[in-house]
Design an enzyme around this catalytic site. Structure first.
Site, PDB file in Angstrom:
ATOM      1  N   LYS A   1      17.544  -9.254  -1.407  1.00  9.52           N
ATOM      2  CA  LYS A   1      18.409  -9.664  -0.293  1.00  9.52           C
ATOM      3  C   LYS A   1      19.823 -10.000  -0.768  1.00  9.52           C
ATOM      4  CE  LYS A   1      18.774 -11.782   3.977  1.00  9.52           C
ATOM      5  NZ  LYS A   1      18.533 -11.161   5.285  1.00  9.52           N
TER       6      LYS A   1
ATOM      7  N   PHE B   1       8.002 -16.291   1.487  1.00  8.88           N
ATOM      8  CA  PHE B   1       7.554 -15.606   2.696  1.00  8.88           C
ATOM      9  C   PHE B   1       7.853 -14.107   2.598  1.00  8.88           C
ATOM     10  CE2 PHE B   1       8.470 -14.160   7.120  1.00  8.88           C
ATOM     11  CZ  PHE B   1       7.169 -14.183   7.564  1.00  8.88           C
ATOM     12  N   GLN B   2       6.862 -13.294   2.852  1.00 15.92           N
ATOM     13  CA  GLN B   2       6.951 -11.830   2.797  1.00 15.92           C
ATOM     14  C   GLN B   2       7.441 -11.312   1.445  1.00 15.92           C
ATOM     15  OE1 GLN B   2       9.006 -10.451   6.413  1.00 15.92           O
ATOM     16  NE2 GLN B   2       7.025 -10.436   7.456  1.00 15.92           N
TER      17      GLN B   2
ATOM     18  N   MET C   1     -16.459  16.000   8.948  1.00 14.74           N
ATOM     19  CA  MET C   1     -16.574  16.447   7.561  1.00 14.74           C
ATOM     20  C   MET C   1     -17.607  15.604   6.814  1.00 14.74           C
ATOM     21  SD  MET C   1     -15.664  18.711   5.428  1.00 14.74           S
ATOM     22  CE  MET C   1     -14.062  19.497   5.362  1.00 14.74           C
TER      23      MET C   1
END
Lengths: 551, 171
Positions: free
Chosen positions: A162, A112-113, A461
């Site tokens: 972590k 996860f992530q 632009m």
């Protein structure tokens, strides 16, 4: 002493003198945020989005000269930084981006992530690290700051697993490494000096490198000794004071007609900390025709990369000019006089400025002298470069290389926090919509930011290019959003004001600058205000377009 | 288009090859071969890269590579240096052709490293052009599989890559 990785990171940031960081918490940086909380001495600014945090760290770095620091969590937090890191990379801004990642026993399992952010950021960082062992952490952080600040500056990313954040290791403080630039030996500039001495129409071309190396004084001394007119790239604006009699404005695609003439007529171009980008050189094969070019740059790979030069000087531009100066004699001011005449002529030929231009001219007059200007990208950016005189280095933050729409708000927040001064953030309605969420950050932090929103209800632009190159087929550039920006500002807790005609300008701007808190000024301008002069991409300076008849 | 050989000493760390190869692809450099191995110092690897291009591309590639933090030294290898490459070739052989292939390998001073009833594996070390010649001669017999290491090179005499001037130290 024994500390956990997250504490070691915070202590290492403090070793480097970091007192402000920008970021956004998340699952895999919880330990870092906990250490920040327990330490309590570093000011952490939370933005609305990680991209805003990265731009804020960039604006902080550009406006103060210090290293910007941004923290984000793994996965989407990390990928949201990428545009900000790439922006800093293209403009050589020292940035340290810190991301968390999953623990080592989850790495490589599509947890996860989890994202391979070091893999993602290889092309847009000077270097990056993934820290898998807490014993490497302190030295990696120190090395990251050293890399970001030595040679050609740039962003460095540190991805910290972590488990590293949570594991204990020995930590002893170490003073920061010296990032001093080496002196440039006389032998490196001797030939260039002889060429400059032999020239009769030297022209200084100043780039962002002059700001990065704090070389403003040296550039000025060189210009004054040679009586050489000075032109600047977008990134170089501020390196030489706009009000100086030798200054002839920006050069390149939307540079002044004077700068274009001088480039064509000069017999010796002294390029200081610039890489001759395609927006400056336009036609790289013909740009240096009929002149001697001296290029001074700290990045060896930039020497002779875009434009083949006659004399390439490798080294810090401040040091190089210091070595160069005593080798040069004074010159007469014939070319400078010619430049002054061109400038006068250009001023005389100029039409009455349009509303958007007038607003910028007045803003420059009414804003406190020590204000910092930030911009987004598009027509308003070029108008700012043309009409807002930049007097000091580090007082303009703009995305030159990457051209990042949405850069300016984050940068304004970073500059306001870094300098404590008034910030003027010039944007367009296109760019503003990209990161307008950061108004919440500006309001929460109560920052003195005046937003000049050039609202032409179009992507000006691109629309201008469609006029010029695509036979007025305005594909997706006339957006006509119905947003009421005054109400929008008020709903976020900011002040909302509006300029619709010339007589509004002074009273509204005076009110805006009196607030010292976020003010959004909705500047309602015509969608047909163009950016002129213009040299088409790939064309030569003699093809400059200074006038344009609609239809 | 010319061919150039570049030697580089790089940090022996994971990810270094990715950094170098991604630099080549994003800058559009066209390389023929790249070989990597560790050196007398286990913290340092040596890369040998064969580049197709011109003098501009060679200079750019060397300068861009030199900027990579993990690249320690870099050198354009001169043409008179020692160049070697290793080749393993599996050729179809039977009773009728085996002796011809053996003869060929003697001419090229290749080694026979494996023989089976239907195939022979040959090993040859030398300059890439010599290997090319050998491969051409083997082709008519049925080249089943070919493995070449890519060229590796070292300068003659006392000069060593580690004595090269360092760009990062100049600034």
């Amino acid at each position: 002493m024994k500390k956990i990785g997250a504490e070691i990171l915070i202590d290492c940031l403090k070793e480097q003198g970091v007192d402000t960081v920008f970021g956004y918490p998340g699952g895999y940086v919880l330990d870092i945020y906990d250490a920040l909380y327990r330490d309590g001495t570093i000011n952490h600014v939370i933005t609305a989005h990680e991209q805003g945090a990265a731009h804020a760290a960039d604006g902080y770095a550009r406006s103060t000269g210090k290293t910007g620091v941004v923290i984000a969590t793994s996965g989407p937090g990390a990928t949201n930084l990428v545009t900000g890191i790439a922006t800093a990379f293209m403009d050589s801004v020292p940035l340290v981006a810190i991301t968390g990642n999953v623990a080592i026993n989850f790495l490589g399992r599509d947890s996860f992530q989890e994202i391979d952010i070091t893999g993602v950021t290889i092309p847009v960082t000077k270097h990056n690290f993934i820290v898998k062992d807490v014993n490497d952490l302190a030295d990696v952080v120190r090395e990251a700051f050293r890399i970001a600040n030595t040679g050609r500056k740039g962003p460095v990313l540190i991805d910290i697993l972590k488990n590293v954040q949570q594991t204990t290791a020995d930590y002893e403080p170490v003073p920061p490494a010296s990032c001093a630039r080496k002196p440039v030996p006389e032998s490196a500039v001797k030939d260039a000096a002889a060429a400059i001495a032999a020239s009769s129409r030297p022209l200084l071309m100043v780039g962002g490198g002059a700001i990065a190396s704090e070389a403003s004084q040296e550039v000025r001394a060189l210009a004054e000794k040679l009586h050489a007119p000075v032109v600047s790239t977008l990134m170089g604006l501020g390196a030489f004071p706009a009000s100086h009699p030798l200054f002839c404005g920006m050069m390149g695609m939307h540079g002044t007609a004077t700068a274009a003439k001088l480039c064509l007529e000069s017999d010796c171009l002294i390029a200081i900390g610039t890489r001759f980008s395609d927006r400056v050189a336009l036609n790289r094969d013909k740009f240096a025709e009929n002149k001697t070019v001296v290029q001074i740059d700290i990045d060896d790979a930039e020497l002779n990369k875009n434009v083949a030069v006659d004399y390439a000087v490798l080294g810090d531009v401040k040091e190089a000019i210091r070595t160069l100066l005593p080798l040069l004699g004074e010159k007469d001011d014939a070319f400078a006089q010619k430049a002054a005449a061109y400038r006068e002529q250009e001023k005389k030929n100029a039409k009455k400025p349009e509303l958007g231009h007038e607003i910028l001219i007045e803003a420059a007059r009414l804003a406190p002298e020590d204000s910092v200007v930030t911009t987004d990208v598009g027509q308003h950016q070029m108008w700012t470069a043309q009409y807002y005189p930049v007097e000091r280095p580090r007082s303009l933050c703009t995305s030159g290389g990457l051209g990042t729409m949405g850069y300016g708000f984050g940068a304004a927040i970073g500059a306001a926090i870094g300098t404590g001064k008034q910030v003027v953030f010039v944007t367009g309605d296109g760019s503003f919509n990209m990161n307008l969420n950061e108004l919440s950050t500006a309001v929460t932090q109560n920052l003195p930011i005046v937003i000049l929103l050039m609202n032409n209800r179009a992507l000006g632009m691109v629309r201008q290019w469609q006029k010029l190159f695509y036979n007025r087929r305005f594909s997706q550039t006339v957006v006509n959003k119905r947003t009421d920006y005054v109400k929008f500002a008020e709903s976020f807790g900011a002040t909302g004001l509006r300029i619709e005609k010339e007589s509004d300008i002074v009273p509204v701007l005076k009110e805006a600058f009196s607030k010292k808190s976020p003010v959004l000024v909705d500047c309602v301008i015509s969608e047909d205000e163009n950016v002129l002069p213009m040299i088409k991409p790939g064309h030569t300076y003699d093809t400059i377009i200074t006038e344009w008849k609609e239809n | 288009m010319k061919q150039y050989t570049i030697s580089a000493l790089v940090a022996n760390k994971s990810g270094v090859l990715t950094r170098v190869s991604s630099l080549f692809s994003r800058r559009g450099y066209n390389i023929d071969s790249l070989s990597v191995c560790t050196t007398e110092d286990p913290a340092i690897s040596r890369m040998t890269i064969v580049l197709n291009g011109d003098d501009y591309i060679l200079a750019q590639m060397m300068k861009q590579m030199d900027k990579l933090i993990d690249v320690i030294k870099i050198k354009h290898v001169e043409t008179e240096a020692v160049y070697r490459e290793l080749l393993l070739a599996k050729v179809r052989t039977d009773g009728a052709t085996r002796s011809e292939v053996f003869e060929l390998s003697q001419i090229f001073r290749a080694k026979i490293v494996d023989v089976s009833p239907e195939a022979t594996i040959l090993e040859l070390t030398g300059k890439p052009v010599k290997l090319d010649g050998f491969v051409n001669m083997l082709r008519p017999y049925g080249l089943l599989e070919l493995a070449r290491t890519g060229v590796t090179a070292i300068s003659r005499g006392l000069s060593c890559i580690k004595d090269e001037a360092d760009y990062k130290e100049k600034i």
